[in-house]
Structures are given as structure tokens and as C-alpha cells.
Design a protein around this motif. Structure first.
Motif, PDB file in Angstrom:
ATOM      1  N   SER A  85       1.832   3.500   7.575  1.00 10.29           N
ATOM      2  CA  SER A  85       0.508   2.997   7.189  1.00 10.29           C
ATOM      3  C   SER A  85      -0.367   2.688   8.391  1.00 10.29           C
ATOM      4  O   SER A  85      -1.601   2.650   8.272  1.00 10.29           O
ATOM      5  CB  SER A  85       0.661   1.732   6.333  1.00 10.29           C
ATOM      6  OG  SER A  85       1.328   2.007   5.126  1.00 10.29           O
ATOM      7  N   THR A 120      -4.242   3.180   3.680  1.00  6.85           N
ATOM      8  CA  THR A 120      -3.973   4.346   2.848  1.00  6.85           C
ATOM      9  C   THR A 120      -4.586   5.630   3.425  1.00  6.85           C
ATOM     10  O   THR A 120      -4.646   6.647   2.738  1.00  6.85           O
ATOM     11  CB  THR A 120      -4.494   4.128   1.414  1.00  6.85           C
ATOM     12  OG1 THR A 120      -5.888   3.794   1.454  1.00  6.85           O
ATOM     13  CG2 THR A 120      -3.730   3.002   0.734  1.00  6.85           C
ATOM     14  N   ALA A 127       0.820  -1.210   0.000  1.00  4.42           N
ATOM     15  CA  ALA A 127       0.000   0.000   0.000  1.00  4.42           C
ATOM     16  C   ALA A 127       0.855   1.261   0.000  1.00  4.42           C
ATOM     17  O   ALA A 127       0.527   2.254  -0.655  1.00  4.42           O
ATOM     18  CB  ALA A 127      -0.946  -0.004   1.203  1.00  4.42           C
ATOM     19  N   ARG A 128       1.962   1.229   0.742  1.00  7.41           N
ATOM     20  CA  ARG A 128       2.851   2.393   0.780  1.00  7.41           C
ATOM     21  C   ARG A 128       3.420   2.715  -0.596  1.00  7.41           C
ATOM     22  O   ARG A 128       3.550   3.872  -0.965  1.00  7.41           O
ATOM     23  CB  ARG A 128       4.009   2.146   1.757  1.00  7.41           C
ATOM     24  CG  ARG A 128       3.637   2.215   3.208  1.00  7.41           C
ATOM     25  CD  ARG A 128       4.793   1.781   4.093  1.00  7.41           C
ATOM     26  NE  ARG A 128       6.039   2.449   3.756  1.00  7.41           N
ATOM     27  CZ  ARG A 128       7.171   1.817   3.437  1.00  7.41           C
ATOM     28  NH1 ARG A 128       7.204   0.489   3.397  1.00  7.41           N
ATOM     29  NH2 ARG A 128       8.259   2.506   3.159  1.00  7.41           N
ATOM     30  N   PHE A 153      -0.017   3.017  -3.408  1.00  6.18           N
ATOM     31  CA  PHE A 153      -1.007   4.066  -3.151  1.00  6.18           C
ATOM     32  C   PHE A 153      -0.434   5.144  -2.230  1.00  6.18           C
ATOM     33  O   PHE A 153      -0.934   5.350  -1.127  1.00  6.18           O
ATOM     34  CB  PHE A 153      -2.264   3.469  -2.523  1.00  6.18           C
ATOM     35  CG  PHE A 153      -2.900   2.381  -3.335  1.00  6.18           C
ATOM     36  CD1 PHE A 153      -3.572   2.672  -4.509  1.00  6.18           C
ATOM     37  CD2 PHE A 153      -2.807   1.051  -2.930  1.00  6.18           C
ATOM     38  CE1 PHE A 153      -4.160   1.658  -5.259  1.00  6.18           C
ATOM     39  CE2 PHE A 153      -3.387   0.033  -3.667  1.00  6.18           C
ATOM     40  CZ  PHE A 153      -4.064   0.334  -4.848  1.00  6.18           C
ATOM     41  N   ALA A 210       0.385   8.891  -0.674  1.00  6.67           N
ATOM     42  CA  ALA A 210      -0.490  10.058  -0.522  1.00  6.67           C
ATOM     43  C   ALA A 210      -0.378  10.995  -1.714  1.00  6.67           C
ATOM     44  O   ALA A 210      -1.361  11.609  -2.145  1.00  6.67           O
ATOM     45  CB  ALA A 210      -0.141  10.794   0.777  1.00  6.67           C
ATOM     46  N   LEU A 256      -6.848  -2.062   2.681  1.00  2.84           N
ATOM     47  CA  LEU A 256      -6.260  -1.009   1.856  1.00  2.84           C
ATOM     48  C   LEU A 256      -6.842   0.354   2.198  1.00  2.84           C
ATOM     49  O   LEU A 256      -6.128   1.367   2.189  1.00  2.84           O
ATOM     50  CB  LEU A 256      -6.472  -1.322   0.384  1.00  2.84           C
ATOM     51  CG  LEU A 256      -5.622  -2.448  -0.205  1.00  2.84           C
ATOM     52  CD1 LEU A 256      -6.039  -2.746  -1.638  1.00  2.84           C
ATOM     53  CD2 LEU A 256      -4.147  -2.074  -0.142  1.00  2.84           C
ATOM     54  N   THR A 257      -8.131   0.386   2.510  1.00  2.00           N
ATOM     55  CA  THR A 257      -8.761   1.658   2.871  1.00  2.00           C
ATOM     56  C   THR A 257      -8.118   2.231   4.119  1.00  2.00           C
ATOM     57  O   THR A 257      -7.756   3.415   4.170  1.00  2.00           O
ATOM     58  CB  THR A 257     -10.264   1.458   3.085  1.00  2.00           C
ATOM     59  OG1 THR A 257     -10.849   0.958   1.879  1.00  2.00           O
ATOM     60  CG2 THR A 257     -10.939   2.782   3.436  1.00  2.00           C
TER      61      THR A 257
END
Length: 429
Positions: free
Chosen positions: A100, A424, A81-82, A85, A87, A420-421
Motif C-alpha cells: 500500500s 489504494t 485498505a489492502r 479495496f 486492485a 484511502l486514495t
């Protein structure tokens, strides 16, 4: 106080099973040999056996191996995720390795652990106050203690959840073995919990894992009528979350339904112990800011938890989910809140139908607390604390392979989306 028969006692304390499958009593191993429930904690009174020590059976080690694998899966997801996705979509730096997990409630726990509840005279009289007194002190105190050994705050929080989660899944597996005669019951119940949609919060620096590590052993102790131990563990659970009081109510009803002897009745005062942490916390807040209800008022200011009739809360949540008044991400989560409320109501109805009164009390009180606010908040996360749900689902999946396949096919994508929600930085659970 009347003494109920062994048969009615089993009916009052067992979980709903498909077609009334036979349920072993609290004093037997549940048909799992060395992996049975008697290998943990205090034995039932009157068995003539010494209290067992904590020993890991082959079944326990299997559960811990599953736990480690799912932790590796969460950490892998966080790593991906880092990078995938960030920021900033144009960034070439994924950011700190543990960033995260520094989301939402973690900030409140960190602030309390690092700075206290009211640092430098700050408090709810300031317009930009973060309402940190809405969080009970158990997890921040544990975080501050572990930080003395682990200097990185986030790593300390993750370590607490990691260790507590291991304790929790062992206790959950042993609870399942008490209720279900199938030797696979413990592992299956833990598997369902660890692959559930909001399971990512068991790995984060949140309070769910620590609460379960205290609440589930408390329930196990109650099954053996070790009431002082059950009450003490429930009191510790109450320092972590208000749900400890719901657990205390379930323990009290379980006591009433299973009391046998005069010696058991003499342990009744122990059941008041879980209320003590809540009273002491209210006293502390009153001493600092002059408000006995400061915890509730912080909930109202920060999370709109003012009392509303259940149908009003449902209507507001429905509007937020489907009437295009929220952005799509928030609307999706409000949809999840509605669905989970329906699951909770179905679970409560099933427990009541099966006359599983203590478990029903625990779930109903949780639903009442979560379902009478301005709108629903954090009900999906609350499912992690509903151990009757996971034991019930385990019973059904053990009986029906098709149901098991359907559940996993539904839970797998939802678990990924929720993880993931959260990882992120979006609202989840």
C-alpha cells in the motif's frame, strides 16, 4: 545594518495570534515550565547559560505518544485498505503487507537509491525515461544507507519517515511553545498536523518527514541565533527538497531582522551554505548529461512545471476540476488543489498583515513555485511543510472551542479519503 528594538523584533518573527496574544521571546520557555523551548538545542546568545542537551520533557513524551497513536492509525488504515479495496475486486489475496505504501513518488526514490540517476547509460534522451532527476538526492541517499541495515527497501523507507517524523513533531511542538503562551500549544499544533488531510504522506516513504526533521530544527536554531547550526540544517534540508532554498530565504530575512551584535554579523556568510547542495546537484547533473538545468527540465517533462502566469495556472486547474475533462478522481484532487491554494494565499496574507516577514517569505515562495505551472500539482501535500499554518490554527483552536470542533469535523473525513486514495493506488495530494 541597523539593530531593531526588542519589540519590533518580536513583531517581525512571531506568528499571527488571535488578538495579539503575548508572545514570549526566543530566550524564554514560553510559559510551559520544563516543557518549554529552552530544553532543546542551542540557547540564545548572551543568556550566560550553557547549550542545553536534548532532553524529553513530559510534554515531549506526550507529543511522541500522540505520534505513535497516529502512526498506528495509518498502519491500520493501510491494512484495511489492502483487504477491502484490492486492485482486483475478485481477488482472494490482499497482496504484500507493505504494498500500500509503494505508490507514485516512492518508485522514483527507490529507483535512484537502488540504481542511481542514470543507470547503464539511460537518461532523458530515451522516450520512456522516468525523469527521476527531478528528485533531490537527500532521501535516496538516506534510503540507500538504511537499506544496508534493513534489506527490504519499502521497510527502509518507512523507517526513515517514522524516525524523521518523530524528530519533526518534537521540533514543531517546541516551535509552537515559542510562539504561543498556552501550555497546550505544542501538543495541539502537532495534533493538527498529524490529523491534517495529507498526513498519510508523513508515514509513507516520501521526503516530507525527512525534510521537516531538518527544516524545523533549523528554524528553532535560528530563533536562538545559532546561525551555523541553522544554516547547516537548512543545507541538509535542501538536499532533500528544493523547499530548503525557501527556508534559506526565510532564515536570511530573519537574520537581517534580528541581528544584534558584530559577532552575529560575522555569521552572515553561513547563510549561503543552504544554496551549496542545489549548486552541487546541478553540477553533478551537468557533468553526467551536460545540462545545468536538468532538474527543472525533468520537472517540466514529467509534471508540466513549465512557467505559466498564475492566472493561467488557476484557469487550467479550474477547468480540470469542474469542466468534466478529467475522470472524477482526478477532478476531485484538482478541486483540492484549488482549495489549498486559497488556504495558502490566506495564510500568506495573514502573515504579511501581521508583519511576520520571514514566515511570509517561506510561504509565498512555496506558493509561487507551485502556482506558476501549467496546473497545480501537490499543493495539498505542501501544506505539511507550512509550519506557520499549523501554529496559526493551533492558536485559533485554543482560543475557540467551536473553531476546533469545526476543523476536526472537516479534517477527519478528508484525512480518511486522502489516506484511502493514496493507499489504494490513486492520485492523492
Amino acid at each position: 545594518m541597523s539593530v531593531i528594538s526588542p519589540r519590533s523584533r518580536e513583531e517581525a518573527t512571531s506568528l499571527p495570534l488571535p488578538r495579539a496574544a503575548p508572545v514570549p521571546s526566543a530566550g524564554r520557555s514560553g510559559g510551559t515550565g520544563s516543557g518549554g523551548a529552552d530544553s532543546w538545542g542551542s540557547e540564545p546568545r548572551g543568556t550566560g547559560r550553557r547549550t542545553g542537551r536534548l532532553r524529553l520533557s513530559a510534554a515531549d513524551r506526550d507529543v511522541l505518544w500522540l505520534y505513535l497513536l497516529t502512526r498506528a492509525a495509518v498502519w491500520t488504515t493501510a491494512y484495511c485498505a489492502r483487504w477491502v479495496f484490492p486492485a482486483d475486486a475478485g481477488s482472494r489475496d490482499p497482496g504484500p503487507a507493505l504494498a500500500s505504501f509503494e505508490r507514485w513518488d516512492w518508485g522514483h526514490f527507490l529507483n535512484v537509491a537502488r540504481d542511481g540517476y542514470f543507470p547503464a547509460g539511460d537518461g532523458p534522451w530515451n522516450a520512456d525515461w522516468d525523469n527521476r532527476e527531478a528528485f533531490f538526492p537527500g532521501f535516496p541517499l538516506a534510503l540507500r544507507a538504511v537499506h544496508a541495515v534493513v534489506p527490504h527497501w519499502t521497510a527502509a523507507g518507512l523507517l526513515i519517515s517514522f524516525v524523521a517524523g518523530g524528530v519533526a513533531v518534537l521540533a514543531l511542538a517546541r516551535i509552537a511553545r515559542l510562539y504561543l503562551p498556552d501550555a497546550r500549544a505544542g501538543r495541539r499544533t502537532v495534533q493538527l498536523l498529524l490529523l491534517s488531510p495529507c498526513a498519510v504522506f508523513l508515514a509513507a516513504g516520501y521526503s516530507e518527514s525527512l525534510f521537516l526533521a531538518l527544516a524545523l530544527p533549523a528554524w528553532l536554531a535560528a530563533q536562538r541565533r545559532a546561525w551555523p547550526l541553522a544554516a547547516t540544517l537548512a543545507a541538509l534540508a535542501t538536499t532533500v527538497r528544493i523547499s530548503g532554498l525557501f527556508l534559506a530565504a526565510a532564515l536570511a530575512l530573519h537574520f537581517v531582522l534580528t541581528v544584534r551584535t558584530r559577532a552575529d554579523r560575522r555569521r552572515l556568510p553561513w547563510l549561503a551554505l543552504p544554496a551549496l547542495p542545489a549548486v552541487l546537484y546541478a553540477w553533478y547533473l551537468h557533468a553526467r548529461i551536460g545540462d545545468w538545468m536538468a532538474w527543472k527540465h525533468a520537472q517540466e517533462r514529467g509534471w508540466y512545471r513549465r512557467f505559466h502566469a498564475p492566472w493561467e495556472a488557476w484557469g487550467t486547474t479550474w477547468e480540470s476540476a469542474f469542466d468534466h475533462v478529467q475522470t472524477t478522481g482526478y477532478a476531485f484532487m484538482f478541486q483540492a488543489e484549488l482549495l489549498t491554494m486559497l488556504v495558502g494565499l490566506a495564510l500568506a496574507a495573514l502573515l504579511i498583515r501581521r508583519r511576520r516577514w520571514p514566515e511570509a517569505v517561506y510561504v509565498v515562495l512555496s506558493l509561487w513555485a507551485l502556482g506558476t505551472s501549467y496546473w497545480y500539482t501537490s499543493i495539498p501535500r505542501a501544506t505539511l511543510l507550512w509550519w506557520p499554518l499549523w501554529v496559526t490554527l493551533a492558536a485559533w483552536t485554543l482560543r475557540s472551542p467551536r473553531f476546533r470542533t469545526a476543523y476536526y469535523c472537516l479534517a477527519a473525513p478528508l484525512s480518511t479519503v486522502f489516506a484511502l486514495t493514496y493507499l489504494t493506488g490513486r492520485w492523492a495530494g
